[in-house]
Design an enzyme around this catalytic site. Structure first.
Site, mmCIF file in Angstrom:
data_model
loop_
_atom_site.group_PDB
_atom_site.id
_atom_site.type_symbol
_atom_site.label_atom_id
_atom_site.label_comp_id
_atom_site.label_asym_id
_atom_site.label_seq_id
_atom_site.Cartn_x
_atom_site.Cartn_y
_atom_site.Cartn_z
ATOM 1 N N ASP A 67 0.816 -1.216 0.000
ATOM 2 C CA ASP A 67 0.000 0.000 0.000
ATOM 3 C C ASP A 67 0.852 1.268 0.000
ATOM 4 O OD1 ASP A 67 0.876 -0.266 2.633
ATOM 5 O OD2 ASP A 67 -1.109 -0.762 3.419
ATOM 6 N N ASN A 136 -8.379 -2.536 13.253
ATOM 7 C CA ASN A 136 -9.736 -2.799 12.753
ATOM 8 C C ASN A 136 -9.751 -3.988 11.783
ATOM 9 O OD1 ASN A 136 -8.540 -1.795 10.464
ATOM 10 N ND2 ASN A 136 -9.905 -0.030 10.223
ATOM 11 N N HIS A 138 -7.858 -4.407 9.178
ATOM 12 C CA HIS A 138 -7.511 -4.146 7.773
ATOM 13 C C HIS A 138 -6.218 -4.883 7.423
ATOM 14 C CE1 HIS A 138 -5.139 -0.211 8.829
ATOM 15 N NE2 HIS A 138 -4.270 -1.159 8.589
ATOM 16 N N GLU A 143 -9.888 -1.514 4.039
ATOM 17 C CA GLU A 143 -10.564 -1.136 5.272
ATOM 18 C C GLU A 143 -11.914 -1.842 5.402
ATOM 19 O OE1 GLU A 143 -8.917 0.385 7.411
ATOM 20 O OE2 GLU A 143 -8.252 2.400 6.865
HETATM 21 C C1 GLP Z 1 -0.815 0.146 8.397
HETATM 22 C C2 GLP Z 1 -0.520 -0.398 6.978
HETATM 23 C C3 GLP Z 1 -0.587 -1.892 6.923
HETATM 24 C C4 GLP Z 1 0.017 -2.437 8.198
HETATM 25 C C5 GLP Z 1 -0.924 -2.116 9.335
HETATM 26 C C6 GLP Z 1 -0.331 -2.373 10.716
HETATM 27 O O1 GLP Z 1 -1.629 1.258 8.403
HETATM 28 N N1 GLP Z 1 -1.399 0.121 5.980
HETATM 29 O O2 GLP Z 1 0.071 -2.365 5.768
HETATM 30 O O3 GLP Z 1 0.168 -3.824 8.122
HETATM 31 O O4 GLP Z 1 -1.450 -0.818 9.226
HETATM 32 O O5 GLP Z 1 0.537 -1.356 11.103
HETATM 33 P P1 GLP Z 1 1.327 -1.393 12.477
HETATM 34 O O6 GLP Z 1 2.288 -2.518 12.388
HETATM 35 O O7 GLP Z 1 1.997 -0.059 12.576
HETATM 36 O O8 GLP Z 1 0.329 -1.609 13.560
#
Ligand code: GLP
Length: 251
Positions: A67, A136, A138, A143
């Site tokens: 992403d 959440n 995702h 989302e």
């Molecule tokens: C982010 C990214 C994801 C990631 C997730 C967890 O916003 N878009 O690709 O896997 O959320 O992030 P974190 O490891 O900082 O909790």
């Protein structure tokens, strides 16, 4: 599905890094899908350590990041692309031409998503997709909502997701982009293997949705249950809400 639970987040990160290194030694020209986020930092540190000790050779690999924020130029230090350069790509021997990213400043987002999909296909598909998970549930930036999109697309970020990313923007929520580009759920499910890592108790509820036997577009990670070759790597805190709670962590 293969579930591995470790005492600490560092142990979980090392296991995820080992899974990537093992994939590279099985197939040096592997096509990898990669996440960003805080959870991935310890994984990338360990991959760098493995690389330096001769245990992870990226010379023939290709990577696709799942992403990217919309509207930031590629030179912007707040992009996920910059995050990856800083924490992984400049520290390993992955050729620059083998790094594949969604360009959040592309003039035509539809075309950009098609290009990304085409590049994955042209390289024979992803061998291993490493994923994190949002609070959440995702995955990438897919989302929760009434529907999930199968292919790579432009998407709106949930308020909680924007808050979770605020540290990249000097704590200024108003600076966090409202939209992003993300690999689609169907694209993810086409990877030959998926490894998801989650650490910390704030992820426990999201993680449980991968194990409850129900699919819900409101819990995007729940679709991973459909994948035949899924490994979930957790620390004890992230495993708190699993139905079979009370299992032992790996030594
Ligand atoms: C982010 C990214 C994801 C990631 C997730 C967890 O916003 N878009 O690709 O896997 O959320 O992030 P974190 O490891 O900082 O909790």
């Amino acid at each position: 599905m293969n579930l591995r639970v470790f005492q600490t987040s560092d142990e979980a990160a090392h296991a995820a890094a080992s899974a990537v290194a093992a994939q590279l030694s099985r197939k040096p020209a592997s096509v990898l899908g990669l996440p960003t986020g805080r959870t991935s930092l310890a994984v990338y540190d360990e991959l760098v350590r493995l690389h330096q000790s001769g245990g992870a050779d990226f010379a023939n690999a290709h990577t696709f990041n799942v992403d990217e924020f919309l509207g930031l130029r590629s030179s912007d230090t707040r992009t996920y692309c910059a995050f990856m350069q800083k924490h992984l790509f400049t520290r390993i021997n992955l050729p620059a031409g083998h790094i594949h990213f969604l360009n959040g400043a592309a003039p035509d987002y539809g075309r950009e998503c098609e290009r990304f999909e085409r590049e994955i296909t042209d390289l024979g598909g992803m061998d291993l997709l490493l994923l994190g998970i949002g609070e959440n549930a995702h995955i990438g930036f897919n989302e929760p909502g009434r529907a999930l999109q199968t292919r790579t697309h432009r998407t709106k970020l949930a308020p909680g997701t924007r808050r979770a990313n605020v540290s990249l923007f000097n704590g200024r929520l108003d600076r966090v982009p409202r939209e992003a580009l993300t690999m689609g759920i169907g694209t993810m499910l086409e990877a030959r293997a998926i490894v998801l890592i989650a650490t910390g108790r704030e992820k426990a509820r999201a993680v449980a949705s991968i194990f409850d036997g129900r699919l819900s577009t409101e819990r995007p990670a729940s679709v991973l249950q459909l994948h035949a070759n899924l490994e979930v790597i957790l620390d004890l805190s992230a495993a708190q809400k699993l139905p079979q709670s009370g299992f032992d962590a790996q030594p």
